[in-house]
Design a protein around this motif. Structure first.
Motif, mmCIF file in Angstrom:
data_model
loop_
_atom_site.group_PDB
_atom_site.id
_atom_site.type_symbol
_atom_site.label_atom_id
_atom_site.label_comp_id
_atom_site.label_asym_id
_atom_site.label_seq_id
_atom_site.Cartn_x
_atom_site.Cartn_y
_atom_site.Cartn_z
ATOM 1 N N ASP A 1 -8.546 3.357 1.827
ATOM 2 C CA ASP A 1 -9.346 2.216 2.242
ATOM 3 C C ASP A 1 -9.361 1.999 3.751
ATOM 4 O OD1 ASP A 1 -7.634 0.995 -0.466
ATOM 5 O OD2 ASP A 1 -9.827 1.174 -0.527
ATOM 6 N N TYR A 2 -8.218 2.197 4.366
ATOM 7 C CA TYR A 2 -8.086 1.876 5.784
ATOM 8 C C TYR A 2 -7.486 3.060 6.528
ATOM 9 C CZ TYR A 2 -8.689 -2.806 3.909
ATOM 10 O OH TYR A 2 -9.168 -3.913 3.248
ATOM 11 N N TRP A 3 -7.995 3.272 7.731
ATOM 12 C CA TRP A 3 -7.608 4.422 8.552
ATOM 13 C C TRP A 3 -7.311 3.995 9.975
ATOM 14 C CZ3 TRP A 3 -7.444 9.522 6.793
ATOM 15 C CH2 TRP A 3 -7.936 9.738 5.502
ATOM 16 N N TYR B 1 0.793 -1.212 0.000
ATOM 17 C CA TYR B 1 0.000 0.000 0.000
ATOM 18 C C TYR B 1 0.834 1.275 0.000
ATOM 19 C CZ TYR B 1 -3.731 -3.156 1.441
ATOM 20 O OH TYR B 1 -4.640 -4.168 1.511
ATOM 21 N N VAL B 2 0.292 2.293 -0.676
ATOM 22 C CA VAL B 2 0.748 3.658 -0.464
ATOM 23 C C VAL B 2 0.247 4.081 0.918
ATOM 24 C CG1 VAL B 2 0.450 6.049 -1.205
ATOM 25 C CG2 VAL B 2 0.725 4.225 -2.915
ATOM 26 N N MET B 3 1.098 4.749 1.661
ATOM 27 C CA MET B 3 0.708 5.233 2.977
ATOM 28 C C MET B 3 0.668 6.759 2.963
ATOM 29 S SD MET B 3 2.472 4.996 6.715
ATOM 30 C CE MET B 3 3.377 6.500 6.416
ATOM 31 N N ALA B 4 -0.316 7.314 3.659
ATOM 32 C CA ALA B 4 -0.430 8.769 3.733
ATOM 33 C C ALA B 4 -0.785 9.196 5.143
ATOM 34 C CB ALA B 4 -1.501 9.261 2.759
ATOM 35 N N TRP B 5 -0.491 10.452 5.410
ATOM 36 C CA TRP B 5 -0.933 11.106 6.639
ATOM 37 C C TRP B 5 -1.901 12.229 6.248
ATOM 38 C CZ3 TRP B 5 0.121 9.521 11.549
ATOM 39 C CH2 TRP B 5 1.174 8.605 11.718
ATOM 40 N N ASP C 1 -0.547 23.812 12.993
ATOM 41 C CA ASP C 1 -0.411 22.366 12.782
ATOM 42 C C ASP C 1 -1.279 21.568 13.756
ATOM 43 O OD1 ASP C 1 3.084 22.897 12.232
ATOM 44 O OD2 ASP C 1 1.550 22.523 10.698
ATOM 45 N N THR C 2 -1.882 22.245 14.713
ATOM 46 C CA THR C 2 -2.734 21.569 15.686
ATOM 47 C C THR C 2 -3.898 20.873 14.989
ATOM 48 O OG1 THR C 2 -2.162 23.084 17.479
ATOM 49 C CG2 THR C 2 -4.259 21.904 17.672
ATOM 50 N N ALA C 3 -4.035 19.572 15.239
ATOM 51 C CA ALA C 3 -5.075 18.767 14.583
ATOM 52 C C ALA C 3 -4.988 17.337 15.099
ATOM 53 C CB ALA C 3 -4.885 18.771 13.066
ATOM 54 N N VAL C 4 -5.987 16.547 14.733
ATOM 55 C CA VAL C 4 -5.873 15.102 14.883
ATOM 56 C C VAL C 4 -5.230 14.574 13.602
ATOM 57 C CG1 VAL C 4 -7.093 12.924 15.186
ATOM 58 C CG2 VAL C 4 -7.901 14.980 16.375
ATOM 59 N N TYR C 5 -4.171 13.787 13.768
ATOM 60 C CA TYR C 5 -3.426 13.248 12.631
ATOM 61 C C TYR C 5 -3.797 11.776 12.439
ATOM 62 C CZ TYR C 5 -0.603 17.423 12.178
ATOM 63 O OH TYR C 5 -0.190 18.720 11.959
ATOM 64 N N TYR C 6 -4.082 11.431 11.188
ATOM 65 C CA TYR C 6 -4.485 10.082 10.831
ATOM 66 C C TYR C 6 -3.528 9.503 9.793
ATOM 67 C CZ TYR C 6 -9.048 11.563 12.686
ATOM 68 O OH TYR C 6 -10.065 12.042 13.476
ATOM 69 N N CYS C 7 -3.209 8.233 9.934
ATOM 70 C CA CYS C 7 -2.547 7.554 8.831
ATOM 71 C C CYS C 7 -3.578 6.722 8.077
ATOM 72 C CB CYS C 7 -1.386 6.686 9.303
ATOM 73 S SG CYS C 7 -1.822 5.287 10.334
ATOM 74 N N ALA C 8 -3.303 6.512 6.811
ATOM 75 C CA ALA C 8 -4.237 5.786 5.951
ATOM 76 C C ALA C 8 -3.452 5.093 4.850
ATOM 77 C CB ALA C 8 -5.265 6.736 5.345
ATOM 78 N N VAL C 9 -4.010 4.026 4.300
ATOM 79 C CA VAL C 9 -3.354 3.313 3.204
ATOM 80 C C VAL C 9 -4.336 3.097 2.065
ATOM 81 C CG1 VAL C 9 -1.669 2.172 4.683
ATOM 82 C CG2 VAL C 9 -3.844 1.039 4.190
ATOM 83 N N HIS C 10 -3.754 3.012 0.872
ATOM 84 C CA HIS C 10 -4.550 2.834 -0.343
ATOM 85 C C HIS C 10 -3.670 2.127 -1.360
ATOM 86 C CE1 HIS C 10 -7.518 3.467 -3.349
ATOM 87 N NE2 HIS C 10 -6.877 4.418 -3.997
ATOM 88 N N GLY C 11 -4.319 1.519 -2.349
ATOM 89 C CA GLY C 11 -3.564 0.796 -3.355
ATOM 90 C C GLY C 11 -2.751 1.681 -4.274
ATOM 91 N N GLN C 12 -3.133 2.953 -4.354
ATOM 92 C CA GLN C 12 -2.378 3.878 -5.182
ATOM 93 C C GLN C 12 -2.421 5.256 -4.567
ATOM 94 O OE1 GLN C 12 -4.358 4.522 -9.070
ATOM 95 N NE2 GLN C 12 -5.901 3.114 -8.322
ATOM 96 N N TYR C 13 -1.549 6.110 -5.057
ATOM 97 C CA TYR C 13 -1.420 7.447 -4.495
ATOM 98 C C TYR C 13 -2.645 8.306 -4.816
ATOM 99 C CZ TYR C 13 -0.115 12.337 -4.439
ATOM 100 O OH TYR C 13 -0.116 13.687 -4.245
#
Length: 122
Positions: free
Chosen positions: A110-112, A32-36, A90-102
């Protein structure tokens, strides 16, 4: 299914640093591609950074470019977001997530994880 768990958030003064981690389990993380992403109160969730499956390509939002660094260790099934020179905005809730492509679009991921709070005081 991929399960994601973020950690490393907290309270920091402006100019300080934090390192967020995103631990993955379930299906192979390296597929997976991973993002924040991040979401401040009363604002939409916004893209922060993304990293390719192998880690060879990274993309950043203009607001964090030069201050944040995204990375991953596929052997440990873990992704990271090193945040330096933090600002109150920059104050926030930070989430990571993954997807099959960018993608920049949160709705395509897809997933968080559950999120981790980052608060930067002035």
């Amino acid at each position: 299914q991929v399960q994601l768990v973020e950690s490393g958030g907290g309270l920091v003064q402006a100019g300080g640093s934090l390192r967020l981690s995103c631990a993955a389990s379930g299906r192979t993380f390296s597929r997976y591609v991973m993002a924040w992403f991040r979401q401040a109160p009363e604002k939409e969730r916004e893209f922060v950074a993304a990293i390719a499956r192998s880690g060879g390509v990274t993309v950043y939002a203009d607001s964090v470019k030069g201050r944040f660094t995204i990375s991953r260790d596929n052997a440990k099934n873990t992704g990271y977001l090193q945040m330096n020179s933090l600002k109150p905005e920059d104050t926030a809730v930070y989430y990571c997530a993954v997807h099959g492509q960018y993608s920049l679009r949160a709705t395509l991921y897809d997933y968080w994880g559950q999120g981790t709070q980052v608060t930067v005081s002035s």
